[in-house]
Write a protein that holds these residues in place. Structure first.
Motif, PDB file in Angstrom:
ATOM      1  N   GLU A 496       0.829  -1.208   0.000  1.00  0.00           N
ATOM      2  CA  GLU A 496       0.000   0.000   0.000  1.00  0.00           C
ATOM      3  C   GLU A 496       0.866   1.262   0.000  1.00  0.00           C
ATOM      4  OE1 GLU A 496      -2.438  -0.575   3.402  1.00  0.00           O
ATOM      5  OE2 GLU A 496      -3.903  -1.859   2.360  1.00  0.00           O
ATOM      6  N   GLN A 497       1.980   1.230   0.721  1.00  0.00           N
ATOM      7  CA  GLN A 497       2.887   2.380   0.724  1.00  0.00           C
ATOM      8  C   GLN A 497       3.501   2.590  -0.656  1.00  0.00           C
ATOM      9  OE1 GLN A 497       5.806   2.388   3.894  1.00  0.00           O
ATOM     10  NE2 GLN A 497       4.333   1.609   5.375  1.00  0.00           N
ATOM     11  N   ILE A 498       3.873   1.485  -1.323  1.00  0.00           N
ATOM     12  CA  ILE A 498       4.426   1.585  -2.678  1.00  0.00           C
ATOM     13  C   ILE A 498       3.374   2.156  -3.630  1.00  0.00           C
ATOM     14  CG2 ILE A 498       5.214   0.220  -4.668  1.00  0.00           C
ATOM     15  CD1 ILE A 498       6.620  -1.631  -2.654  1.00  0.00           C
ATOM     16  N   ASP A 499       2.133   1.691  -3.519  1.00  0.00           N
ATOM     17  CA  ASP A 499       1.050   2.216  -4.357  1.00  0.00           C
ATOM     18  C   ASP A 499       0.831   3.711  -4.102  1.00  0.00           C
ATOM     19  OD1 ASP A 499       0.621  -0.225  -5.510  1.00  0.00           O
ATOM     20  OD2 ASP A 499      -1.112  -0.753  -4.276  1.00  0.00           O
ATOM     21  N   SER A 500       0.912   4.098  -2.849  1.00  0.00           N
ATOM     22  CA  SER A 500       0.719   5.504  -2.491  1.00  0.00           C
ATOM     23  C   SER A 500       1.817   6.381  -3.097  1.00  0.00           C
ATOM     24  CB  SER A 500       0.716   5.650  -0.963  1.00  0.00           C
ATOM     25  OG  SER A 500       0.595   6.996  -0.588  1.00  0.00           O
ATOM     26  N   LEU A 505       3.882  10.162  -7.252  1.00  0.00           N
ATOM     27  CA  LEU A 505       4.910  10.462  -8.253  1.00  0.00           C
ATOM     28  C   LEU A 505       4.296  10.666  -9.637  1.00  0.00           C
ATOM     29  CD1 LEU A 505       7.689   7.935  -7.137  1.00  0.00           C
ATOM     30  CD2 LEU A 505       7.783  10.432  -6.962  1.00  0.00           C
ATOM     31  N   LYS A 506       3.302   9.835 -10.007  1.00  0.00           N
ATOM     32  CA  LYS A 506       2.645   9.984 -11.306  1.00  0.00           C
ATOM     33  C   LYS A 506       1.847  11.285 -11.371  1.00  0.00           C
ATOM     34  CE  LYS A 506       0.851   6.456 -13.449  1.00  0.00           C
ATOM     35  NZ  LYS A 506       0.053   5.258 -13.772  1.00  0.00           N
ATOM     36  N   LYS A 507       1.242  11.640 -10.263  1.00  0.00           N
ATOM     37  CA  LYS A 507       0.472  12.888 -10.200  1.00  0.00           C
ATOM     38  C   LYS A 507       1.385  14.095 -10.421  1.00  0.00           C
ATOM     39  CE  LYS A 507      -2.536  15.489  -7.072  1.00  0.00           C
ATOM     40  NZ  LYS A 507      -3.147  15.504  -5.700  1.00  0.00           N
ATOM     41  N   THR A 508       2.553  14.041  -9.786  1.00  0.00           N
ATOM     42  CA  THR A 508       3.520  15.137  -9.943  1.00  0.00           C
ATOM     43  C   THR A 508       4.027  15.212 -11.377  1.00  0.00           C
ATOM     44  OG1 THR A 508       4.221  14.834  -7.643  1.00  0.00           O
ATOM     45  CG2 THR A 508       5.705  16.060  -9.087  1.00  0.00           C
ATOM     46  N   ALA A 509       4.294  14.042 -11.988  1.00  0.00           N
ATOM     47  CA  ALA A 509       4.793  14.006 -13.366  1.00  0.00           C
ATOM     48  C   ALA A 509       3.755  14.557 -14.339  1.00  0.00           C
ATOM     49  CB  ALA A 509       5.155  12.575 -13.747  1.00  0.00           C
ATOM     50  N   ARG A 510       2.485  14.277 -14.111  1.00  0.00           N
ATOM     51  CA  ARG A 510       1.427  14.792 -14.991  1.00  0.00           C
ATOM     52  C   ARG A 510       1.314  16.309 -14.888  1.00  0.00           C
ATOM     53  NH1 ARG A 510      -1.539  10.052 -13.195  1.00  0.00           N
ATOM     54  NH2 ARG A 510      -1.649   8.525 -14.900  1.00  0.00           N
ATOM     55  N   LYS A 511       1.488  16.816 -13.688  1.00  0.00           N
ATOM     56  CA  LYS A 511       1.444  18.279 -13.505  1.00  0.00           C
ATOM     57  C   LYS A 511       2.557  18.947 -14.289  1.00  0.00           C
ATOM     58  CE  LYS A 511      -0.845  18.603  -8.997  1.00  0.00           C
ATOM     59  NZ  LYS A 511      -0.702  19.025  -7.577  1.00  0.00           N
ATOM     60  N   ARG A 512       3.738  18.273 -14.299  1.00  0.00           N
ATOM     61  CA  ARG A 512       4.851  18.840 -15.055  1.00  0.00           C
ATOM     62  C   ARG A 512       4.567  18.788 -16.555  1.00  0.00           C
ATOM     63  NH1 ARG A 512       8.112  16.160 -11.120  1.00  0.00           N
ATOM     64  NH2 ARG A 512       8.415  14.393 -12.528  1.00  0.00           N
ATOM     65  N   HIS A 531       7.043   0.265 -13.634  1.00  0.00           N
ATOM     66  CA  HIS A 531       7.800  -0.993 -13.534  1.00  0.00           C
ATOM     67  C   HIS A 531       8.285  -1.249 -12.100  1.00  0.00           C
ATOM     68  CE1 HIS A 531       8.023  -2.702 -17.558  1.00  0.00           C
ATOM     69  NE2 HIS A 531       8.074  -1.462 -18.037  1.00  0.00           N
ATOM     70  N   ILE A 532       8.619  -0.171 -11.402  1.00  0.00           N
ATOM     71  CA  ILE A 532       9.008  -0.346  -9.995  1.00  0.00           C
ATOM     72  C   ILE A 532       7.813  -0.837  -9.183  1.00  0.00           C
ATOM     73  CG2 ILE A 532       9.794   0.856  -7.916  1.00  0.00           C
ATOM     74  CD1 ILE A 532      11.385   2.761  -9.767  1.00  0.00           C
ATOM     75  N   GLU A 533       6.633  -0.297  -9.495  1.00  0.00           N
ATOM     76  CA  GLU A 533       5.427  -0.751  -8.796  1.00  0.00           C
ATOM     77  C   GLU A 533       5.163  -2.236  -9.061  1.00  0.00           C
ATOM     78  OE1 GLU A 533       0.604  -0.075  -8.738  1.00  0.00           O
ATOM     79  OE2 GLU A 533       1.800   0.297 -10.529  1.00  0.00           O
ATOM     80  N   LYS A 534       5.429  -2.688 -10.302  1.00  0.00           N
ATOM     81  CA  LYS A 534       5.219  -4.093 -10.636  1.00  0.00           C
ATOM     82  C   LYS A 534       6.090  -5.001  -9.767  1.00  0.00           C
ATOM     83  CE  LYS A 534       4.888  -5.455 -14.896  1.00  0.00           C
ATOM     84  NZ  LYS A 534       5.196  -5.625 -16.340  1.00  0.00           N
ATOM     85  N   LEU A 535       7.270  -4.528  -9.411  1.00  0.00           N
ATOM     86  CA  LEU A 535       8.126  -5.298  -8.501  1.00  0.00           C
ATOM     87  C   LEU A 535       7.459  -5.459  -7.146  1.00  0.00           C
ATOM     88  CD1 LEU A 535      11.574  -3.718  -9.442  1.00  0.00           C
ATOM     89  CD2 LEU A 535      10.999  -6.138  -9.650  1.00  0.00           C
ATOM     90  N   GLY A 536       6.810  -4.398  -6.685  1.00  0.00           N
ATOM     91  CA  GLY A 536       6.082  -4.480  -5.430  1.00  0.00           C
ATOM     92  C   GLY A 536       4.889  -5.425  -5.526  1.00  0.00           C
ATOM     93  N   ASP A 537       4.167  -5.359  -6.669  1.00  0.00           N
ATOM     94  CA  ASP A 537       3.012  -6.247  -6.863  1.00  0.00           C
ATOM     95  C   ASP A 537       3.447  -7.711  -6.855  1.00  0.00           C
ATOM     96  OD1 ASP A 537       1.339  -4.078  -7.032  1.00  0.00           O
ATOM     97  OD2 ASP A 537       1.320  -4.019  -9.229  1.00  0.00           O
ATOM     98  N   ARG A 538       4.554  -8.011  -7.537  1.00  0.00           N
ATOM     99  CA  ARG A 538       5.050  -9.395  -7.576  1.00  0.00           C
ATOM    100  C   ARG A 538       5.528  -9.845  -6.198  1.00  0.00           C
ATOM    101  NH1 ARG A 538       5.321 -11.141 -12.800  1.00  0.00           N
ATOM    102  NH2 ARG A 538       5.625  -9.591 -14.454  1.00  0.00           N
TER     103      ARG A 538
END
Length: 550
Positions: A496-500, A505-512, A531-538
């Motif tokens: 959950e922390q990784i998802d958060s 991070l994606k929200k910040t990147a979209r703003k940029r 891809h980093i999130e996928k590591l957490g999912d696995r």
């Protein structure tokens, strides 16, 4: 006609004896095998504890050959050190003497009187599936057949001892007679693949008056050398430390027997002093005591020199050139008939742990390449990443094949469930290795195309990657363990922390992006986050799978 019948009756009786021992050993291992294997797996470096473990396991499964084969398998898998293995092998030599005492104590009873009822009880235990005690039933059936075979062998030899009088020519205390007896013991044990069976036959023949005390003792000494054949066969094609363990087993038994031959008369005198009464009145007890006294004495003699024995083995048995490999190979060893499925499963567990460690190393290289300022500084970690990704693919393929073969072994339902989960874990680990490789390629692409990430972007990735690294490490530590609810809750919290972090991070990147930042750089940045999130999912998928192990 009688001369023709007697050999076949003896062969049939020995067949019942051997099959009974096999059933008893298989039954005990099936009902308590996992526990026995874990006792070996969790062995400490304490020499005395190693010896006692070897004694205990061999007493339970009644086969020093099976214990030694397990030890060689564990050393080959890296689950036991060479020093630990030596102690267990020493203990197995003592544990196998229990068979002699069983035959010596119960041999004077009419064994068939209770052997057949015990076999019947065992059969009905296996027949009634609701009891779920198939291993116990098989062990009881083996126990019944063992003693029925001994009873038949005893009656045949007792009634027709005159037909075996040729053995009386070997009786004596001369060096030729002693060495001949040792040779008979070696040959008999190699032929039967069981020193316990050889001992039972010697006890039966000695009590019938066919062979004398001295020849009985010589054959028992020879059986110790013959018992090493199983470890030699098991070590064929294994890693260097497994071959060293087998070498020490052979060296220990041969040198111990040679020492006993040199001190043959004093050895027999010491046994005579330990067992009261004339030899003729209780030769079975004399033979059983000799077996225990000899094996225990040699073990105590060699016990202080275990590290030195390991050094000698390392000097003599060198690793072959083929053992230093860039290509991963996991061979499924040839089955000799005495291995228990757990030995193969434990080796797979060791390899899975190594695969999870490889994923950690690959993730470390991602962090190195991410901080790299130019292509030159990234060449070494990139080359290492490429090699490790190929190696992980090889591990995935070899481990999958290995585990599928494990499923074909006589495994319990619990083991079959665990093997299925291990296949799932191997698949997830291969996916994690592939994700690491893709991530590294993305970073390499960004540098090659002169894409520039803002420092705040890189700073934002640091806690995100550290948390992911923590999760991967958690998986590595627990990859072969059952996860309870508390640990699964911890894993869920990390996910959950990784998802958060990913959402932020994606929200910040979209703003940029909306404010006019470089599109290619920001999209690549978002792809890396994914891809980093996928590591957490696995990692969480593996954690969930580990809760299903038993």
């Amino acid at each position: 006609m009688e001369l023709v019948q007697i050999p076949f009756q003896i062969i049939g009786s020995i067949g019942l004896l051997l099959y009974g021992m096999k059933l008893m050993s298989d039954g005990v291992q099936k009902s308590a095998g996992d526990s026995l294997q874990r006792v070996l797996k969790l062995m400490t470096g304490n020499r005395l504890l190693s010896v006692l473990t070897g004694v205990f396991v061999t007493m339970i499964i009644q086969s020093s050959g099976a214990t030694t084969v397990m030890v060689v398998s564990f050393v080959n898998a890296g689950l036991l050190t060479l020093v630990q293995a030596i102690g267990v092998i020493f203990g197995a030599n003592i544990g196998t003497t229990v068979t002699a005492w069983i035959v010596a104590v119960f041999g004077d009873m009419h064994m068939a009187a209770f052997a057949i009822p015990v076999f019947g009880i065992g059969f009905f235990i296996t027949f009634i599936k609701k009891l779920r005690r198939e291993g116990l039933g098989i062990a009881l059936m083996g126990f019944g057949l063992l003693f029925f075979g001994l009873d038949r062998l005893s009656s045949i030899i007792s009634l027709d001892a005159s037909n075996l009088q040729f053995l009386t020519k070997i009786n004596g205390t001369g060096i030729v007679q002693i060495l001949t007896g040792v040779a008979i013991g070696i040959g008999l044990t190699v032929l039967l693949h069981s020193s316990s069976a050889s001992t039972a036959i010697v006890l039966t023949m000695a009590s019938a008056g066919v062979i004398k005390w001295e020849l009985s003792a010589a054959i028992i000494l020879g059986s110790n050398i013959g018992s090493t054949v199983d470890s030699v066969v098991a070590a064929a094609g294994t890693r260097v430390n497994a071959r060293r363990a087998a070498f020490i087993h052979v060296m220990f038994n041969i040198t111990g027997t040679l020492l006993a031959v040199l001190l043959f008369r004093p050895l027999l005198t010491a046994v005579d002093m330990l067992v009261p009464g004339p030899v003729e009145n209780n030769i079975k007890l004399h033979v059983a005591m000799l077996h225990t006294f000899f094996n225990s004495g040699v073990t105590l003699l060699y016990l202080p020199f275990i590290p030195r024995l390991a050094d000698i083995a390392e000097r003599i048995i060198k690793p072959s050139k083929s053992e230093i490999r860039d290509v991963y190979v996991l061979d499924f060893p040839q089955i000799t008939g005495k291995e228990h499925a757990s030995a193969f499963v434990f080796r797979a567990e060791k390899e899975i742990a190594a695969m999870s460690e490889l994923v950690i190393a690959m993730f470390d290289d991602i962090q190195v390449t991410l901080l790299g300022s130019d292509e030159a500084s990234m060449q070494e970690p990139l080359a290492r990443m490429e090699h490790n990704e190929q190696y992980a693919n090889q591990m995935y393929e070899q481990l999958t094949k290995y585990l599928l073969k494990c499923e074909q072994l006589p495994v319990s339902r619990t083991q079959l469930n665990n093997i299925s989960i291990m296949l799932q874990i191997v698949d997830e680990l291969e996916g994690m290795a592939n994700d690491c490789h893709v991530l590294c390629a993305r970073i390499q692409k960004s540098i090659a195309k002169k894409m520039v990430f803002l420092q705040e972007d890189l700073d934002g990735l640091v806690p995100y990657m550290e948390l992911t690294k923590q999760f991967i490490t958690f998986v590595h530590i627990n990859v072969n363990k059952h996860l309870n609810a508390e640990k699964l809750s911890f894993a869920k919290e990390m996910q959950e922390q990784i998802d958060s972090y990913r959402k932020e991070l994606k929200k910040t990147a979209r703003k940029r992006l909306e404010s006019g930042a470089d599109v290619k750089s920001e999209l690549l940045y978002i792809d890396m986050i994914r891809h980093i999130e996928k590591l957490g999912d696995r990692s969480f998928a593996i954690s969930e799978a580990l809760t299903l192990t038993k």
